[in-house]
Scaffold this active site. Structure first.
Site, PDB file in Angstrom:
ATOM      1  N   LYS A 195      36.670  24.933 -22.790  1.00 48.61           N
ATOM      2  CA  LYS A 195      37.841  24.153 -23.180  1.00 48.61           C
ATOM      3  C   LYS A 195      38.368  23.328 -22.014  1.00 48.61           C
ATOM      4  O   LYS A 195      38.929  22.261 -22.203  1.00 48.61           O
ATOM      5  CB  LYS A 195      38.912  25.085 -23.753  1.00 48.61           C
ATOM      6  CG  LYS A 195      38.455  25.642 -25.116  1.00 48.61           C
ATOM      7  CD  LYS A 195      39.245  26.834 -25.581  1.00 48.61           C
ATOM      8  CE  LYS A 195      40.668  26.509 -25.882  1.00 48.61           C
ATOM      9  NZ  LYS A 195      41.366  27.656 -26.517  1.00 48.61           N
ATOM     10  N   ILE A 233      53.841  23.019 -24.811  1.00 49.49           N
ATOM     11  CA  ILE A 233      54.615  22.081 -25.610  1.00 49.49           C
ATOM     12  C   ILE A 233      55.517  22.939 -26.506  1.00 49.49           C
ATOM     13  O   ILE A 233      55.017  23.785 -27.262  1.00 49.49           O
ATOM     14  CB  ILE A 233      53.692  21.171 -26.462  1.00 49.49           C
ATOM     15  CG1 ILE A 233      52.651  20.461 -25.568  1.00 49.49           C
ATOM     16  CG2 ILE A 233      54.508  20.177 -27.265  1.00 49.49           C
ATOM     17  CD1 ILE A 233      53.212  19.501 -24.554  1.00 49.49           C
ATOM     18  N   LYS A 260      45.885  31.043 -37.464  1.00 49.30           N
ATOM     19  CA  LYS A 260      46.388  30.335 -38.644  1.00 49.30           C
ATOM     20  C   LYS A 260      46.501  31.245 -39.869  1.00 49.30           C
ATOM     21  O   LYS A 260      45.649  32.096 -40.096  1.00 49.30           O
ATOM     22  CB  LYS A 260      45.422  29.186 -38.970  1.00 49.30           C
ATOM     23  CG  LYS A 260      45.268  28.216 -37.807  1.00 49.30           C
ATOM     24  CD  LYS A 260      43.998  27.396 -37.913  1.00 49.30           C
ATOM     25  CE  LYS A 260      43.779  26.607 -36.634  1.00 49.30           C
ATOM     26  NZ  LYS A 260      42.419  26.026 -36.546  1.00 49.30           N
ATOM     27  N   ARG A 300      31.878  23.573 -35.243  1.00 48.52           N
ATOM     28  CA  ARG A 300      31.330  24.332 -36.380  1.00 48.52           C
ATOM     29  C   ARG A 300      32.173  24.031 -37.608  1.00 48.52           C
ATOM     30  O   ARG A 300      33.184  23.360 -37.495  1.00 48.52           O
ATOM     31  CB  ARG A 300      31.408  25.827 -36.068  1.00 48.52           C
ATOM     32  CG  ARG A 300      32.843  26.181 -35.637  1.00 48.52           C
ATOM     33  CD  ARG A 300      33.155  27.619 -35.608  1.00 48.52           C
ATOM     34  NE  ARG A 300      34.363  27.879 -34.857  1.00 48.52           N
ATOM     35  CZ  ARG A 300      35.596  27.782 -35.320  1.00 48.52           C
ATOM     36  NH1 ARG A 300      35.801  27.389 -36.564  1.00 48.52           N
ATOM     37  NH2 ARG A 300      36.649  28.043 -34.565  1.00 48.52           N
ATOM     38  N   VAL A 320      37.205  27.796 -40.977  1.00 51.96           N
ATOM     39  CA  VAL A 320      37.666  28.604 -42.109  1.00 51.96           C
ATOM     40  C   VAL A 320      38.354  27.701 -43.142  1.00 51.96           C
ATOM     41  O   VAL A 320      38.102  27.793 -44.347  1.00 51.96           O
ATOM     42  CB  VAL A 320      38.662  29.687 -41.626  1.00 51.96           C
ATOM     43  CG1 VAL A 320      39.284  30.425 -42.798  1.00 51.96           C
ATOM     44  CG2 VAL A 320      37.985  30.662 -40.675  1.00 51.96           C
TER      45      VAL A 320
HETATM   46  P1  ADP Z   1      42.137  29.111 -29.745  1.00 52.73           P
HETATM   47  O1  ADP Z   1      40.865  28.383 -29.462  1.00 52.73           O
HETATM   48  O2  ADP Z   1      42.192  30.475 -29.170  1.00 52.73           O
HETATM   49  O3  ADP Z   1      42.541  29.045 -31.185  1.00 52.73           O
HETATM   50  P2  ADP Z   1      43.875  26.870 -29.080  1.00 52.73           P
HETATM   51  O4  ADP Z   1      43.783  26.160 -27.784  1.00 52.73           O
HETATM   52  O5  ADP Z   1      43.288  26.198 -30.274  1.00 52.73           O
HETATM   53  O6  ADP Z   1      43.261  28.334 -28.912  1.00 52.73           O
HETATM   54  O7  ADP Z   1      45.394  27.214 -29.387  1.00 52.73           O
HETATM   55  C1  ADP Z   1      45.787  28.062 -30.435  1.00 52.73           C
HETATM   56  C2  ADP Z   1      47.246  27.815 -30.764  1.00 52.73           C
HETATM   57  O8  ADP Z   1      48.072  28.029 -29.623  1.00 52.73           O
HETATM   58  C3  ADP Z   1      47.545  26.390 -31.196  1.00 52.73           C
HETATM   59  O9  ADP Z   1      47.376  26.207 -32.569  1.00 52.73           O
HETATM   60  C4  ADP Z   1      49.011  26.270 -30.838  1.00 52.73           C
HETATM   61  O10 ADP Z   1      49.810  26.897 -31.814  1.00 52.73           O
HETATM   62  C5  ADP Z   1      49.097  27.061 -29.565  1.00 52.73           C
HETATM   63  N1  ADP Z   1      48.913  26.202 -28.360  1.00 52.73           N
HETATM   64  C6  ADP Z   1      47.783  25.961 -27.698  1.00 52.73           C
HETATM   65  N2  ADP Z   1      47.989  25.163 -26.638  1.00 52.73           N
HETATM   66  C7  ADP Z   1      49.297  24.880 -26.625  1.00 52.73           C
HETATM   67  C8  ADP Z   1      50.164  24.119 -25.773  1.00 52.73           C
HETATM   68  N3  ADP Z   1      49.703  23.492 -24.680  1.00 52.73           N
HETATM   69  N4  ADP Z   1      51.472  24.066 -26.089  1.00 52.73           N
HETATM   70  C9  ADP Z   1      51.963  24.709 -27.159  1.00 52.73           C
HETATM   71  N5  ADP Z   1      51.221  25.450 -27.989  1.00 52.73           N
HETATM   72  C10 ADP Z   1      49.902  25.543 -27.741  1.00 52.73           C
END
Ligand code: ADP
Length: 465
Positions: free
Chosen positions: A116, A203, A237, A292, A295
């Site tokens: 990432k 954020i 989610k 990929r 869900v």
């Molecule tokens: P994963 O791959 O473990 O799902 P993500 O990077 O997609 O991790 O982040 C999962 C969730 O965490 C996001 O949907 C959001 O709700 C929260 N999140 C991730 N990064 C941030 C950020 N920089 N600021 C606020 N919320 C975040």
């Protein structure tokens, strides 16, 4: 077209892939663990074979067993589904070396986007805004502190290899950073075997907005609109919908183009998802790209009428996308509720068991993706997702009414689920107005659970009200 596809997965997504293959006249080979002998995917595939004991490491993550099964049964392609080996670049490369078409992007693309921290850099280079934070992985906690001072607290420490909301810790000030670093690192090592961390500014109260991408080997990249996945528990989610109430047509266009640009820059092929957080001030930031099928892909299928798994199979066979950007238009509104075998009142603890009785909703505009049947025993070894209830309707409010009605029809006896919580969410004023963000469930869970308990108590009273 492809001739015979090995499905390296289980549960509802294995069934979903079998269905798409059948409709295209493609044969399927299911693999199953000893815990899944009586599972539907093992029964509905053209052929099926056991690949090992229940533990995922011995079966659905056992690359040698899966590749041998594919070769022994004369498969020409392999679909990884989601989870398990679906984002493992080494496995994708081994499939190709073994002469199988891997139904997903090239191994090198998976590798690039799988980190990432590296994906952030790639998005930045493509002109896509990323959350202020680190350029690449962090060396030590000192570097993290310096960076956090620069971008401002609160910050998130995130695992480069992370997924499913794991390997992520928040720090509200410098005093939190050491502990956050240690915890994130330990979880990242335990879950992903890789302790590499990066840092992002947190954020506050964003929406999670993601764009579905499809790309073919002829160079076409199309986005299929967004999904709003802001209803989350522990950053995972629970409810997804499309379109999002938070986007104006202009913002949708801008984000869609940014998503397509990120995919193009990565040399992407197949189905993928570009995830953003959308800040309350309307600014959006790339967080990651999932290489990929997701869900929640059926949400997009309902509003676009495009079968994404069928499209994955076509792209893997070398065919061009069967639609253009203009044809990938969104019609009406779709919502998905994930139904998990878990107890929301006990911190969403997984509660697998036997589905002693099952009744699934139906009727106009309802779709249920599940591998459950009456008498089926949900094994304790894997994900707690047991069904996805989806609705499609002309407007958002009609979709919400339809989802309430569908969840009222759903009966799963034998283990607790989050279905009544989902039903309550469909009655929450913030949700109905579409004014919610990723803090929704943390903020409202106690109140919603109390409401559920009171209702249950009233309804269980012997004296009629
Ligand atoms: P994963 O791959 O473990 O799902 P993500 O990077 O997609 O991790 O982040 C999962 C969730 O965490 C996001 O949907 C959001 O709700 C929260 N999140 C991730 N990064 C941030 C950020 N920089 N600021 C606020 N919320 C975040």
């Amino acid at each position: 077209m492809l001739k015979r596809v090995l499905i390296a997965n289980r549960g509802e997504i294995a069934l979903r892939i079998i269905r798409a293959c059948r409709e295209l006249g493609v044969e399927t080979v299911a693999v199953w663990s000893q815990a899944d002998e009586s599972s539907l995917h093992a029964q509905l595939a053209t052929r099926s074979l056991c690949i090992g004991p229940a533990r995922a490491a011995d079966s659905y993550l056992n690359q040698d067993a899966i590749l041998s099964a594919a070769l022994a049964t004369g498969c020409d392609a392999l679909h990884p589904g989601y989870g398990f080996l679906s984002e493992n670049p080494d496995f994708a490369a081994r499939c190709v070396q073994a002469g199988l078409k891997y139904i997903g992007p090239d191994a090198e693309v998976i590798r690039k986007l799988g980190s990432k921290a590296a994906a952030r850099t790639l998005a930045q280079q493509a002109g896509v805004p990323v959350v202020p934070g680190s350029d690449g992985p962090l060396k030590n906690v000192r570097q993290a502190k310096a960076l956090a001072d620069q971008v401002g607290y609160p910050v998130l420490l995130k695992a480069s290899a992370g997924g499913g909301g794991r390997g992520m810790r928040q720090a509200d000030g410098p005093e939190d950073l050491d502990q956050a670093w240690q915890e994130a690192r330990a979880e990242a090592v335990a879950c992903f075997g890789d302790g590499e961390l990066y840092l992002e500014k947190l954020i506050v109260n964003p929406r999670h907005i993601e764009f579905q991408i499809m790309a073919d080997t002829q160079g076409h990249v199309v986005h299929l609109g967004e999904r709003d996945c802001s209803i989350q528990r522990r950053r995972q989610k629970l409810v997804e919908e499309s379109p999002s109430k938070a986007l104006t047509p202009a913002l949708r266009e801008e984000m869609g183009q940014a998503a397509a640009a990120a995919a193009r820059a990565a040399g992407y092929t197949g189905a993928g998802t570009v995830e953003f957080v959308l800040a309350p001030d309307g600014r959006f930031y790339f967080i990651e790209m999932n290489t990929r099928i997701q869900v929640e892909h059926p949400v997009t299928e309902l509003v676009t009428g495009i079968d994404l798994v069928r499209e994955q199979l076509r792209v893997a066979a070398g065919l061009p996308l069967s639609f253009t950007q203009e044809e990938a238009a969104v019609h009406g509104h779709a919502i998905e509720c994930r139904i998990n075998a878990e107890d929301p009142a006990r911190d969403f603890m997984p509660c697998p068991g036997v589905a002693a009785f099952l009744h699934l909703p139906g009727g106009p505009g309802v779709r249920v993706d599940t591998a459950l049947y009456t008498g089926y025993e949900v094994p304790p070894y894997y994900d707690s997702l047991v069904a996805k209830v989806l609705v499609h309707a002309p407007t958002r409010l009609e979709a919400i009414r339809r989802m309430r009605r569908a969840l009222e029809e759903l009966i799963i006896e034998g283990f607790p689920t989050n279905a009544s919580l989902a039903h309550l969410i469909m009655h929450d004023p913030e949700f109905v107005r579409g004014q919610y963000d990723t803090s929704f469930l943390d903020k409202n869970l106690v109140r919603l659970l109390e409401l559920a308990r009171t209702c249950d108590r009233l309804m269980d009273q012997e004296e009629p009200l």
